[in-house]
Scaffold this motif. Structure first.
Motif, PDB file in Angstrom:
ATOM      1  N   THR A  95       0.863  -1.169   0.000  1.00  0.00           N
ATOM      2  CA  THR A  95       0.000   0.000   0.000  1.00  0.00           C
ATOM      3  C   THR A  95       0.904   1.224   0.000  1.00  0.00           C
ATOM      4  O   THR A  95       1.593   1.469   0.971  1.00  0.00           O
ATOM      5  CB  THR A  95      -0.893   0.033   1.242  1.00  0.00           C
ATOM      6  N   ASP A  96       0.916   1.935  -1.103  1.00  0.00           N
ATOM      7  CA  ASP A  96       1.833   3.058  -1.273  1.00  0.00           C
ATOM      8  C   ASP A  96       3.264   2.580  -1.074  1.00  0.00           C
ATOM      9  O   ASP A  96       3.810   1.908  -1.922  1.00  0.00           O
ATOM     10  CB  ASP A  96       1.478   4.207  -0.323  1.00  0.00           C
ATOM     11  N   LYS A  97       3.870   2.892   0.091  1.00  0.00           N
ATOM     12  CA  LYS A  97       5.277   2.582   0.292  1.00  0.00           C
ATOM     13  C   LYS A  97       5.516   1.488   1.327  1.00  0.00           C
ATOM     14  O   LYS A  97       6.652   1.217   1.684  1.00  0.00           O
ATOM     15  CB  LYS A  97       6.016   3.848   0.738  1.00  0.00           C
ATOM     16  N   VAL A  98       4.457   0.893   1.836  1.00  0.00           N
ATOM     17  CA  VAL A  98       4.603  -0.100   2.887  1.00  0.00           C
ATOM     18  C   VAL A  98       4.169  -1.469   2.390  1.00  0.00           C
ATOM     19  O   VAL A  98       3.107  -1.616   1.791  1.00  0.00           O
ATOM     20  CB  VAL A  98       3.771   0.278   4.130  1.00  0.00           C
ATOM     21  N   ASP A  99       5.010  -2.474   2.624  1.00  0.00           N
ATOM     22  CA  ASP A  99       4.680  -3.853   2.259  1.00  0.00           C
ATOM     23  C   ASP A  99       4.090  -4.573   3.463  1.00  0.00           C
ATOM     24  O   ASP A  99       4.545  -4.379   4.599  1.00  0.00           O
ATOM     25  CB  ASP A  99       5.925  -4.600   1.780  1.00  0.00           C
ATOM     26  N   PRO A 158      17.662   2.788   3.686  1.00  0.00           N
ATOM     27  CA  PRO A 158      18.963   2.247   3.261  1.00  0.00           C
ATOM     28  C   PRO A 158      19.033   1.996   1.763  1.00  0.00           C
ATOM     29  O   PRO A 158      20.116   2.030   1.178  1.00  0.00           O
ATOM     30  CB  PRO A 158      19.053   0.930   4.052  1.00  0.00           C
ATOM     31  N   THR A 159      17.878   1.771   1.119  1.00  0.00           N
ATOM     32  CA  THR A 159      17.853   1.537  -0.327  1.00  0.00           C
ATOM     33  C   THR A 159      18.054   2.818  -1.123  1.00  0.00           C
ATOM     34  O   THR A 159      18.224   2.768  -2.342  1.00  0.00           O
ATOM     35  CB  THR A 159      16.513   0.918  -0.731  1.00  0.00           C
ATOM     36  N   GLY A 160      17.988   3.974  -0.442  1.00  0.00           N
ATOM     37  CA  GLY A 160      18.081   5.250  -1.135  1.00  0.00           C
ATOM     38  C   GLY A 160      16.726   5.851  -1.421  1.00  0.00           C
ATOM     39  O   GLY A 160      16.632   7.021  -1.809  1.00  0.00           O
ATOM     40  N   ASN A 161      15.655   5.081  -1.248  1.00  0.00           N
ATOM     41  CA  ASN A 161      14.309   5.604  -1.440  1.00  0.00           C
ATOM     42  C   ASN A 161      13.896   6.470  -0.260  1.00  0.00           C
ATOM     43  O   ASN A 161      14.516   6.439   0.807  1.00  0.00           O
ATOM     44  CB  ASN A 161      13.310   4.462  -1.627  1.00  0.00           C
ATOM     45  N   LEU A 162      12.829   7.215  -0.462  1.00  0.00           N
ATOM     46  CA  LEU A 162      12.356   8.154   0.552  1.00  0.00           C
ATOM     47  C   LEU A 162      10.996   7.712   1.058  1.00  0.00           C
ATOM     48  O   LEU A 162      10.148   7.258   0.283  1.00  0.00           O
ATOM     49  CB  LEU A 162      12.250   9.559  -0.051  1.00  0.00           C
ATOM     50  N   ILE A 163      10.787   7.843   2.366  1.00  0.00           N
ATOM     51  CA  ILE A 163       9.494   7.520   2.951  1.00  0.00           C
ATOM     52  C   ILE A 163       9.152   8.577   3.992  1.00  0.00           C
ATOM     53  O   ILE A 163      10.043   9.170   4.605  1.00  0.00           O
ATOM     54  CB  ILE A 163       9.513   6.111   3.581  1.00  0.00           C
TER      55      ILE A 163
END
Length: 423
Positions: free
Chosen positions: A35-39, A290-295
């Motif tokens: 859902t959006d950015k959360v698994d 840590p992956t470089g993505n933003l949340i």
């Protein structure tokens, strides 16, 4: 599809961990959804055999829809897969869902070719792959039957059988005639990285924000010497008393929440020609994973919490983000966002608004340098801890006076921080 948080109406299937014919136990994870950015993981409600999977990987499924059928059997044994699709017994199937209501029935709509479509509605339609006829068929609740954003989202929640037609084309904005630049690619030296799901969503969200809101950025330099001295003096005692690390972030959130209470019109969202003023002050924190993505994780009702409580919440969210354990409700419902660009050594930044909010505050690095200050003896040069604040705001509803006044109030709360503040 279970409901995984407030305001979440759908989720995307990432991966099935089980196949048709597999035996599953109650509470055993059978698929992963996003859902959006959360698994999140979806467990089986019963022990039995999977007889049917209705949605495949990458499908976007509404909350309450049946994902699969399971033939309930406490003594289930492994069933060998066959080429034919097993048929579930009518009197022994269980829907994988957490709602007692039946799935929503497809809506029968009549197309209105004269329906006015605003640029916002067109943008949403293109993102959701809605056809022109499908959008024009949505009943509008706005003035004179105008289709509003909420009408489209309500339709999408119940959409089951999309109308087959040509995709909607935005004819209200001129198409750029500038040719796409040619990218030089050396097969021996260069390599390609495919965007993951989160990066694609971030890219879409950022482009949508810049296209939707006319961004204006104001800057303010503040003297946070008192705040720095206080934090250095109490951080060890704070750790001993609360078993929590004390960073500057809780104080920043406290100052922002207090300033929002003073200027509530910065805590709003725009819905077509209406301004929705939010009573709750939920502060989002932009965090690099840590992956470089933003949340963006959320400190809810920040104005009702003291600094120790905010610190505990901030630390919990930070750890959860690093360990990929954020829950859907942890990243939903923010009304104002801050981004601490100083963490990376940046002096200041020009942040992009986190839609559907109307402002975002970037906090730069705290640096010591000589400054002219006024004392009882007159002007003197002293070593002070200085920091830049930069506020990006939506000029549709936030003018320079409101944006500047709010930014100055945040700065005042930080500059006038009481060094005797107890913990």
């Amino acid at each position: 599809m279970p409901k995984m948080g407030e305001s979440i109406s759908e989720a995307t299937i990432i991966n099935w961990l089980k196949n048709v014919g597999d035996v599953v136990e109650a509470e055993e994870t059978i698929l992963e959804v996003a859902t959006d950015k959360v698994d999140s993981e979806v467990p089986s409600p019963v022990t039995g055999i999977i007889t049917e999977i209705r949605y495949q990987k990458d499908a976007v499924v509404a909350v309450g829809e049946t994902l699969a059928l399971i033939e309930a059997d406490a003594n289930a044994v492994a069933v060998k897969k066959t080429e034919e699709k097993p048929v579930a017994k009518e009197n022994s199937t269980v829907s994988v869902t957490n709602t007692s209501s039946s799935p929503a029935q497809p809506i029968q709509l009549k197309c209105n070719p004269d329906a006015f479509l605003s640029p916002l509605i067109v943008s949403i339609a293109q993102k959701e792959n809605l056809s022109l006829e499908e959008v024009q068929s949505i009943p509008g609740t706005g003035a004179e039957g105008r289709i509003r954003k909420s009408d489209v989202f309500n339709y999408l929640k119940n959409r089951k059988y999309p109308l087959q037609s040509k995709p909607i084309i935005n004819n209200q904005q001129p198409t750029s005639t500038y040719p796409k630049p040619v990218i030089a690619f050396n097969e021996e030296k260069d390599y390609i990285i495919e965007m993951d799901r989160m990066r694609k969503m971030i890219a879409d969200h950022m482009v949508y924000s810049k296209q939707t809101s006319p961004h204006v950025t104001s800057y303010l330099e503040v003297d946070v010497t008192n705040l720095v001295n206080w934090r250095n003096a109490v951080k060890d005692k704070f750790q001993e008393k609360y078993n929590e690390k004390l960073t500057f972030t809780p104080v920043f959130i406290d100052a922002v929440a207090r300033a929002i209470a003073d200027f509530p019109l910065i805590n709003v969202s725009v819905d077509d020609k209406k301004i929705i003023v939010h009573k709750d002050i939920n502060i989002g924190m932009a965090t690099a994973l840590p992956t470089g993505n933003l949340i963006v994780s959320v400190v809810r009702n920040a104005n009702e919490k003291d600094i120790p409580t905010i610190a505990k919440t901030v630390n919990h969210l930070a750890v959860s983000a690093r360990e990929n354990k954020l829950k859907p409700e942890d990243v939903k419902g923010s009304t104002f966002t801050i981004s601490n660009v100083g963490t990376f050594g940046s002096l200041m930044g020009t942040p992009i608004i986190n839609q559907p909010e109307v402002a975002i505050l970037a906090l730069g690095i705290i640096k010591k340098r000589p400054e002219v200050i006024t004392t009882e003896k007159g002007d003197e040069i002293a070593i002070r801890s200085m920091m830049f604040l930069s506020l990006s705001f939506d000029h549709r509803v936030v003018d320079g006076f409101l944006g500047g006044s709010f930014l100055k109030r945040v700065g005042d709360y930080l500059e006038k921080f009481d060094p005797n503040t107890p913990i």
